[in-house]
Design a protein around this motif. Structure first.
Motif, PDB file in Angstrom:
ATOM      1  N   SER A  26      15.298  54.217  13.248  1.00  0.00           N
ATOM      2  CA  SER A  26      16.586  54.761  13.677  1.00  0.00           C
ATOM      3  C   SER A  26      17.454  55.130  12.479  1.00  0.00           C
ATOM      4  O   SER A  26      18.221  56.093  12.528  1.00  0.00           O
TER       5      SER A  26
ATOM      6  N   VAL B 146      22.666  53.896  16.436  1.00  0.00           N
ATOM      7  CA  VAL B 146      21.367  54.430  16.842  1.00  0.00           C
ATOM      8  C   VAL B 146      20.375  53.276  16.940  1.00  0.00           C
ATOM      9  O   VAL B 146      20.129  52.570  15.961  1.00  0.00           O
TER      10      VAL B 146
ATOM     11  N   GLN C 183      16.640  52.344  19.279  1.00  0.00           N
ATOM     12  CA  GLN C 183      15.715  52.765  20.334  1.00  0.00           C
ATOM     13  C   GLN C 183      15.910  51.933  21.600  1.00  0.00           C
ATOM     14  O   GLN C 183      16.006  52.468  22.697  1.00  0.00           O
TER      15      GLN C 183
ATOM     16  N   VAL D  53      23.313  56.078  20.654  1.00  0.00           N
ATOM     17  CA  VAL D  53      22.086  56.863  20.826  1.00  0.00           C
ATOM     18  C   VAL D  53      20.954  55.883  21.066  1.00  0.00           C
ATOM     19  O   VAL D  53      20.615  55.086  20.184  1.00  0.00           O
ATOM     20  N   THR D  54      20.387  55.903  22.263  1.00  0.00           N
ATOM     21  CA  THR D  54      19.389  54.902  22.613  1.00  0.00           C
ATOM     22  C   THR D  54      18.486  55.402  23.722  1.00  0.00           C
ATOM     23  O   THR D  54      18.863  56.289  24.501  1.00  0.00           O
TER      24      THR D  54
ATOM     25  N   THR E 186      18.376  58.939  25.462  1.00  0.00           N
ATOM     26  CA  THR E 186      17.187  59.773  25.372  1.00  0.00           C
ATOM     27  C   THR E 186      16.252  59.478  26.535  1.00  0.00           C
ATOM     28  O   THR E 186      16.301  58.413  27.144  1.00  0.00           O
TER      29      THR E 186
ATOM     30  N   THR F 226      10.242  57.942  20.764  1.00  0.00           N
ATOM     31  CA  THR F 226      11.643  57.516  20.715  1.00  0.00           C
ATOM     32  C   THR F 226      12.327  58.047  19.458  1.00  0.00           C
ATOM     33  O   THR F 226      13.510  58.384  19.484  1.00  0.00           O
ATOM     34  N   TYR F 227      11.582  58.152  18.359  1.00  0.00           N
ATOM     35  CA  TYR F 227      12.151  58.700  17.128  1.00  0.00           C
ATOM     36  C   TYR F 227      12.460  60.188  17.289  1.00  0.00           C
ATOM     37  O   TYR F 227      13.558  60.652  16.958  1.00  0.00           O
TER      38      TYR F 227
ATOM     39  N   GLN G  38      15.405  60.775  19.400  1.00  0.00           N
ATOM     40  CA  GLN G  38      16.630  60.462  18.667  1.00  0.00           C
ATOM     41  C   GLN G  38      17.073  61.666  17.832  1.00  0.00           C
ATOM     42  O   GLN G  38      18.262  61.986  17.772  1.00  0.00           O
TER      43      GLN G  38
END
Length: 346
Positions: free
Chosen positions: A49, A93, A95, A119-120, A137, A150-151, A154
């Motif tokens: 993140s 940020v 995940q 941001v998650t 996300t 997940t990256y 993001q």
């Protein structure tokens, strides 16, 4: 050779990005409203993140006209320092949205006067529930410990953040092109991937580098190679590499360079490739045709505008990591010593 969950999740990224963009692009108005009451941006993150936050930092400074910085969570969690964060937008940020250090630091920022964005990928997480605006996300469940989809989602969320915070020169249509570009990468022949994998099986360490907006890819690729392949991979800006560490380059130390197919740092990346080759290092690339011509082997990606290019550049790096881990006899899904949600102690 058996496949892995990590490989399956890499392949899910085009659809994950489509879902995420459909969810987040309509939130630009809410982001713009937050932006009117703030001037600077403070990113709060760890691990992958944090590498994504580097992308956000460059986007907002290059295209949003805002000063952006990476925060140090220990300032809040270990030192309990106080700061005047009025006029600051704190972007946390994570995940999972459950990492206590990140949630606690976001709360600290709010107590210090900041507005907050979370941001998650965790829709019901503390990070999403407690932020002023939540950019959730839509990667779906991610089982493998190394972050892949997940990256990349993001990155998509931070691109939407940049659009909402004044990226008037940016075209939202560029974002819509990214999922199709990822489909192209996944469908392309993988001869170079196999050959680079084979050439990395005997090395102990390597350098992964890029600059500017592509720096996020270099940092994240190095992290993945360390955590899944147990390789001593040094990720850094090529500007920093030139200030001393370049002395380590030799025939035993490969260099992997990442660059968009356009932009002001491309020629510098090519010049570094040529310098590394003159030192005898094996030189590999992730990027377009111009970079490929300066390297021994390259994982090519479709041309994308520089500001969205990291979403394309990271996918070949993930494929390389997964393939190399399995080639070395490791399980990329469950690297030793790691958990999906990391809690920082002390």
């Amino acid at each position: 050779m058996t496949t892995s969950t990590m490989r399956a999740e890499i392949a899910e990224q085009p659809e994950a990005l489509r879902r995420t963009l459909a969810e987040l692009l309509p939130l630009r108005g809410e982001i713009e409203a937050l932006g009117r009451s703030t001037r600077h941006v403070l990113f709060i993150a760890r691990g992958s993140s944090d590498n994504a936050a580097v992308y956000g930092q460059y986007l907002l400074q290059v295209h949003g006209g805002r000063l952006a910085a990476l925060g140090a969570p220990s300032v809040a969690t270990s030192y309990g320092a106080k700061a005047d964060l009025s006029g600051v937008l704190a972007v946390a940020v994570s995940q999972s949205g459950k990492t206590e250090e990140i949630v606690e630091t976001m709360r600290w920022a709010a107590d210090c006067g900041a507005r907050t964005v979370g941001v998650t990928n965790g829709a019901d997480s503390p990070l999403a529930n407690e932020s002023d605006v939540a950019l959730v996300t839509r990667a779906g469940s991610e089982v493998a410990v190394p972050a892949t989809k997940t990256y990349s989602t993001q990155l998509a969320a931070l691109a939407v953040l940049a659009l909402g915070l004044g990226g008037g020169s940016l075209d939202p249509g560029d974002l819509q092109r990214v999922p199709d570009a990822l489909d192209e990468i996944l469908a392309a022949p993988q001869d170079s991937l196999e050959e680079i994998t084979e050439r990395l099986t005997a090395v102990q360490g390597m350098v992964v580098t890029g600059r500017g907006i592509a720096l996020t890819t270099a940092l994240e690729t190095a992290l993945k190679l360390k955590e899944a392949c147990y390789l001593h991979a040094m990720g850094m800006s090529y500007a920093d590499l030139l200030h001393g560490p370049i002395a380590i380059l030799d025939p035993r130390t490969p260099v992997l360079l990442a660059a968009a197919s356009e932009g002001p740092v491309l020629q510098g990346t090519i010049a570094l490739a040529e310098r590394a080759r003159s030192a005898g290092s094996p030189v590999f690339g992730i990027g377009g045709k111009e970079l490929a011509a300066a390297t021994d082997l390259s994982l090519q990606v479709p041309d994308l505008p520089e500001w969205v290019a990291p979403m394309g550049l990271i996918l070949p790096a993930q494929l390389l990591t997964e393939r190399l881990a399995r080639r070395l006899g490791s399980d990329p899904d469950v690297p030793r010593g790691l958990n999906k949600v990391t809690q920082t102690t002390g």
